[in-house]
Design a protein around this motif. Structure first.
Motif, PDB file in Angstrom:
ATOM      1  N   ALA A   9     -31.384 -24.285  33.668  1.00 12.59           N
ATOM      2  CA  ALA A   9     -30.259 -24.312  34.789  1.00 12.59           C
ATOM      3  C   ALA A   9     -31.720 -25.039  35.663  1.00 12.59           C
ATOM      4  CB  ALA A   9     -29.720 -23.160  35.272  1.00 12.59           C
ATOM      5  N   GLU A  10     -31.430 -25.534  36.928  1.00 13.75           N
ATOM      6  CA  GLU A  10     -32.639 -26.357  37.244  1.00 13.75           C
ATOM      7  C   GLU A  10     -32.142 -25.570  38.939  1.00 13.75           C
ATOM      8  OE1 GLU A  10     -33.668 -30.920  38.929  1.00 13.75           O
ATOM      9  OE2 GLU A  10     -31.649 -30.340  38.298  1.00 13.75           O
ATOM     10  N   ALA A  11     -33.361 -25.530  39.456  1.00 10.01           N
ATOM     11  CA  ALA A  11     -33.571 -24.583  40.394  1.00 10.01           C
ATOM     12  C   ALA A  11     -33.464 -24.869  41.560  1.00 10.01           C
ATOM     13  CB  ALA A  11     -35.682 -24.148  40.162  1.00 10.01           C
ATOM     14  N   PRO A  12     -32.878 -24.417  42.234  1.00  8.00           N
ATOM     15  CA  PRO A  12     -32.417 -24.814  43.381  1.00  8.00           C
ATOM     16  C   PRO A  12     -32.994 -26.385  44.345  1.00  8.00           C
ATOM     17  CG  PRO A  12     -31.791 -22.244  43.724  1.00  8.00           C
ATOM     18  CD  PRO A  12     -32.632 -22.533  42.899  1.00  8.00           C
ATOM     19  N   ALA A  13     -32.646 -26.836  44.853  1.00 12.27           N
ATOM     20  CA  ALA A  13     -33.760 -27.821  45.509  1.00 12.27           C
ATOM     21  C   ALA A  13     -34.028 -27.286  46.936  1.00 12.27           C
ATOM     22  CB  ALA A  13     -32.268 -28.857  46.100  1.00 12.27           C
ATOM     23  N   ALA A  14     -33.477 -26.087  47.647  1.00 12.14           N
ATOM     24  CA  ALA A  14     -34.315 -24.718  48.759  1.00 12.14           C
ATOM     25  C   ALA A  14     -35.716 -24.961  48.157  1.00 12.14           C
ATOM     26  CB  ALA A  14     -33.841 -24.149  49.238  1.00 12.14           C
ATOM     27  N   GLU A  15     -35.828 -24.648  46.939  1.00 18.35           N
ATOM     28  CA  GLU A  15     -36.623 -23.704  46.493  1.00 18.35           C
ATOM     29  C   GLU A  15     -37.434 -24.688  45.565  1.00 18.35           C
ATOM     30  OE1 GLU A  15     -35.430 -20.914  43.443  1.00 18.35           O
ATOM     31  OE2 GLU A  15     -34.904 -19.914  44.820  1.00 18.35           O
ATOM     32  N   THR A  16     -37.406 -26.206  45.345  1.00 19.48           N
ATOM     33  CA  THR A  16     -38.411 -27.495  44.824  1.00 19.48           C
ATOM     34  C   THR A  16     -38.508 -28.161  45.586  1.00 19.48           C
ATOM     35  OG1 THR A  16     -36.066 -28.623  44.114  1.00 19.48           O
ATOM     36  CG2 THR A  16     -37.543 -26.267  42.742  1.00 19.48           C
ATOM     37  N   ARG A  17     -38.237 -28.279  47.095  1.00 20.15           N
ATOM     38  CA  ARG A  17     -37.893 -29.901  47.891  1.00 20.15           C
ATOM     39  C   ARG A  17     -38.954 -30.037  47.459  1.00 20.15           C
ATOM     40  NH1 ARG A  17     -38.330 -30.475  53.032  1.00 20.15           N
ATOM     41  NH2 ARG A  17     -38.710 -28.279  53.524  1.00 20.15           N
ATOM     42  N   THR A  18     -39.978 -29.905  48.452  1.00 21.75           N
ATOM     43  CA  THR A  18     -41.767 -29.712  48.738  1.00 21.75           C
ATOM     44  C   THR A  18     -42.833 -29.253  46.758  1.00 21.75           C
ATOM     45  OG1 THR A  18     -42.575 -27.709  48.668  1.00 21.75           O
ATOM     46  CG2 THR A  18     -42.183 -28.950  50.903  1.00 21.75           C
ATOM     47  N   SER A  19     -42.144 -29.355  45.957  1.00 20.99           N
ATOM     48  CA  SER A  19     -43.184 -29.253  44.845  1.00 20.99           C
ATOM     49  C   SER A  19     -42.991 -30.347  44.401  1.00 20.99           C
ATOM     50  CB  SER A  19     -41.714 -28.214  43.530  1.00 20.99           C
ATOM     51  OG  SER A  19     -42.816 -28.209  42.793  1.00 20.99           O
ATOM     52  N   LYS A  20     -44.543 -30.544  43.587  1.00 15.55           N
ATOM     53  CA  LYS A  20     -45.195 -31.354  43.474  1.00 15.55           C
ATOM     54  C   LYS A  20     -44.636 -31.681  41.266  1.00 15.55           C
ATOM     55  CE  LYS A  20     -48.660 -32.517  46.157  1.00 15.55           C
ATOM     56  NZ  LYS A  20     -50.418 -32.095  46.054  1.00 15.55           N
ATOM     57  N   HIS A  21     -44.098 -30.879  41.135  1.00 18.31           N
ATOM     58  CA  HIS A  21     -43.965 -29.979  39.242  1.00 18.31           C
ATOM     59  C   HIS A  21     -43.456 -30.474  38.970  1.00 18.31           C
ATOM     60  CE1 HIS A  21     -44.986 -26.359  36.133  1.00 18.31           C
ATOM     61  NE2 HIS A  21     -44.636 -28.278  35.438  1.00 18.31           N
ATOM     62  N   VAL A  22     -43.223 -31.556  38.130  1.00 21.81           N
ATOM     63  CA  VAL A  22     -41.686 -32.099  37.290  1.00 21.81           C
ATOM     64  C   VAL A  22     -41.797 -31.770  35.462  1.00 21.81           C
ATOM     65  CG1 VAL A  22     -39.990 -34.330  36.636  1.00 21.81           C
ATOM     66  CG2 VAL A  22     -41.063 -33.144  38.700  1.00 21.81           C
ATOM     67  N   LYS A  23     -40.953 -30.853  35.284  1.00 22.02           N
ATOM     68  CA  LYS A  23     -40.697 -31.447  33.928  1.00 22.02           C
ATOM     69  C   LYS A  23     -39.074 -32.347  33.975  1.00 22.02           C
ATOM     70  CE  LYS A  23     -41.570 -26.092  33.956  1.00 22.02           C
ATOM     71  NZ  LYS A  23     -41.560 -24.863  34.054  1.00 22.02           N
ATOM     72  N   ILE A  24     -39.805 -33.345  32.164  1.00 25.83           N
ATOM     73  CA  ILE A  24     -39.169 -34.493  32.098  1.00 25.83           C
ATOM     74  C   ILE A  24     -38.155 -33.854  30.830  1.00 25.83           C
ATOM     75  CG2 ILE A  24     -38.664 -36.344  31.083  1.00 25.83           C
ATOM     76  CD1 ILE A  24     -41.444 -37.650  32.473  1.00 25.83           C
ATOM     77  N   PHE A  25     -37.881 -33.163  29.756  1.00 23.47           N
ATOM     78  CA  PHE A  25     -36.352 -32.596  29.258  1.00 23.47           C
ATOM     79  C   PHE A  25     -36.791 -33.550  28.034  1.00 23.47           C
ATOM     80  CE2 PHE A  25     -36.122 -29.443  32.096  1.00 23.47           C
ATOM     81  CZ  PHE A  25     -36.890 -27.826  31.201  1.00 23.47           C
ATOM     82  N   VAL A  26     -37.027 -33.472  26.559  1.00 22.39           N
ATOM     83  CA  VAL A  26     -36.744 -34.385  25.893  1.00 22.39           C
ATOM     84  C   VAL A  26     -36.239 -33.906  24.681  1.00 22.39           C
ATOM     85  CG1 VAL A  26     -38.092 -35.821  25.985  1.00 22.39           C
ATOM     86  CG2 VAL A  26     -38.839 -34.485  25.015  1.00 22.39           C
ATOM     87  N   ASN A  27     -35.615 -35.188  23.933  1.00 23.49           N
ATOM     88  CA  ASN A  27     -34.549 -33.731  22.076  1.00 23.49           C
ATOM     89  C   ASN A  27     -36.066 -33.338  21.244  1.00 23.49           C
ATOM     90  OD1 ASN A  27     -33.338 -33.298  20.039  1.00 23.49           O
ATOM     91  ND2 ASN A  27     -31.793 -34.699  20.617  1.00 23.49           N
ATOM     92  N   ASN A  28     -36.211 -32.616  20.897  1.00 26.70           N
ATOM     93  CA  ASN A  28     -37.249 -31.529  19.603  1.00 26.70           C
ATOM     94  C   ASN A  28     -36.665 -33.195  18.539  1.00 26.70           C
ATOM     95  OD1 ASN A  28     -34.828 -30.406  18.731  1.00 26.70           O
ATOM     96  ND2 ASN A  28     -35.351 -28.417  19.360  1.00 26.70           N
ATOM     97  N   ALA A  29     -36.038 -33.676  18.871  1.00 25.63           N
ATOM     98  CA  ALA A  29     -35.525 -33.852  16.935  1.00 25.63           C
ATOM     99  C   ALA A  29     -36.324 -35.802  17.992  1.00 25.63           C
ATOM    100  CB  ALA A  29     -34.378 -34.452  16.985  1.00 25.63           C
TER     101      ALA A  29
END
Length: 425
Positions: free
Chosen positions: A320-340
């Motif tokens: 689940a994606e973290a609530p926007a209020a917790e990540t608004r100023t975050s620089k950390h991003v995860k780009i999820f990709v299919n493991n296949a």
């Protein structure tokens, strides 16, 4: 109390070192009070003046200082504004001249406008580049338009862009001088107090003071800037001089501790403590062991996944994606990709991350027993083996600025293998 000639020379050197550190501290504090970078309507007007009619990426606010891209020193925190190439921006000389004229009309003072001769690139094609820097009260802007020809479709052909940063407040110079005076006086008073109080430890503290001064010298070496006015004079404290300056501070603290230990109340307390340890040595050893365990055991448990996660964790797919209020100023991003996803598909995602100009190139996290993978899916706890096959891998990206996320999202969305882009706390 009389000072020898050596003592007087040492006192002067310590006072100068204190003045230098005081000036640095005052200048660093003053930078925190620099006005914010343009935002809202002001930022829109600036980007429209530079890039009229084009979609502009970037902007946002910046930290007071940040490392140079090569890690060699620090500069004033900056933000970038950029546009993807169009037919107009590929004519770098003409477009850059237009940006120069529009910014000059908006009140900017232009410096060092230059158009470089085309340079051949190692893997084919050529680089065309033009640029300048500009100033107005409280701000410095560095513009460049660079175009790389004969690039493959997945690669970046360059961009038209500018970096924007704040300069210290006008009163920061006066505050730095005041900090130098205060630092020198404090150092002189401490030197006088130590000389009077150190007693038999005086030769030790004098030698330690000389070593502390020597270790402070590397911080005076200012790393070179990339653009005029982009870095503070005290940048050496954050580069080659960081470790030695920290060691110098530790030595200064040790001098004070040794001197305090020579005072009568402290010596009496230490004598009493030593007597108690000799009387109950086992109790003393047990107390030391308990304190050590209290500091180290929680970290070891978390590192090995023994604590910090849910025991019944059984992930079945994207977290689940973290609530926007917790990540608004975050620089950390995860780009999820299919493991296949195939190696080529992952390579194209990597290229898109680079093409976005938004931050780090991104590291593919795929090992289920790695700390990042466990933290993402099970809050640090081990991941059940039967759940691993259903879990996507992800590229771990650190944005240069929270405002750069739209550029990254636009480049990777829709690529084969990409499942989601989540900003993480």
């Amino acid at each position: 109390m009389r000072f020898s000639a050596r003592g007087l020379i040492l006192a002067v050197l310590i006072s100068l070192a204190g003045a230098y550190v005081g000036a640095f501290a005052a200048g660093r504090i003053a930078l925190e009070y620099a006005p914010p970078l343009p935002s809202g309507t002001e930022a829109e007007q600036l980007s429209a003046a530079a890039f009229p009619g084009l979609r502009v990426f970037g902007g946002g606010e910046a930290e007071a200082i940040e490392p140079f891209g090569d890690g060699e020193g620090v500069r004033y925190g900056s933000v970038a504004y950029w546009v993807k190439h169009t037919e107009a921006t590929r004519d770098v000389a003409t477009y850059s001249a237009g940006v120069r004229d529009r910014l000059a009309a908006a009140g900017w003072r232009i410096h060092d406008f230059a158009v470089s001769a085309p340079e051949p690139m190692v893997d084919g094609g050529a680089e065309y580049q033009a640029g300048f820097w500009a100033t107005r009260p409280g701000l410095i802007l560095n513009f460049s338009d660079y175009y790389w020809t004969e690039r493959p479709s997945y690669d970046s052909p360059g961009a038209a862009a500018f970096d924007l940063w704040r300069v210290p407040p006008s009163w920061s110079t006066g505050l730095s001088w005041a900090g130098a005076v205060a630092g020198g006086l404090v150092a002189l008073l401490l030197t006088w107090w130590v000389a009077r109080t150190a007693g038999r430890a005086r030769p030790f503290v004098a030698g330690a003071a000389v070593v502390a001064i020597v270790f402070l010298l590397p911080s005076t070496l200012r790393p070179g800037g990339e653009s005029p006015g982009d870095s503070p004079w005290w940048g050496g404290f954050y580069y080659l001089g960081y470790g030695p300056a920290l060691l110098s501070a530790w030595i200064a603290g040790l001098i004070l501790v040794v001197t305090i230990a020579q005072t009568r109340p402290v010596r009496a307390a230490l004598s009493f403590g030593a007597t108690q340890v000799r009387r109950w040595p086992k109790t003393a050893v047990a107390a030391v062991v308990l304190v050590a365990l209290a500091f180290t055991l929680p970290g070891l448990l978390r590192q090995n996944g023994v604590s910090g996660g849910a025991a019944d964790c059984r992930p079945t797919g994207l977290p689940a994606e973290a609530p926007a209020a917790e990540t608004r100023t975050s620089k950390h991003v995860k780009i999820f990709v299919n493991n296949a996803a195939t190696e080529q598909e992952r390579a194209l995602i990597d290229a898109a991350i680079f093409r976005s100009r938004s931050g780090s190139l991104g590291e593919l996290i795929w090992q289920p027993d790695s700390a990042g993978f466990r933290e993402t899916y099970c809050a640090g706890a081990p991941i059940p083996e039967d759940a691993v096959a259903a879990l996507p891998y992800y590229f771990d990206v650190e944005l240069g600025n929270p405002a750069y996320l739209p550029a990254l999202t636009e480049e990777v969305t829709g690529l084969a293998g990409v499942l989601a882009v989540h900003r993480a706390p």
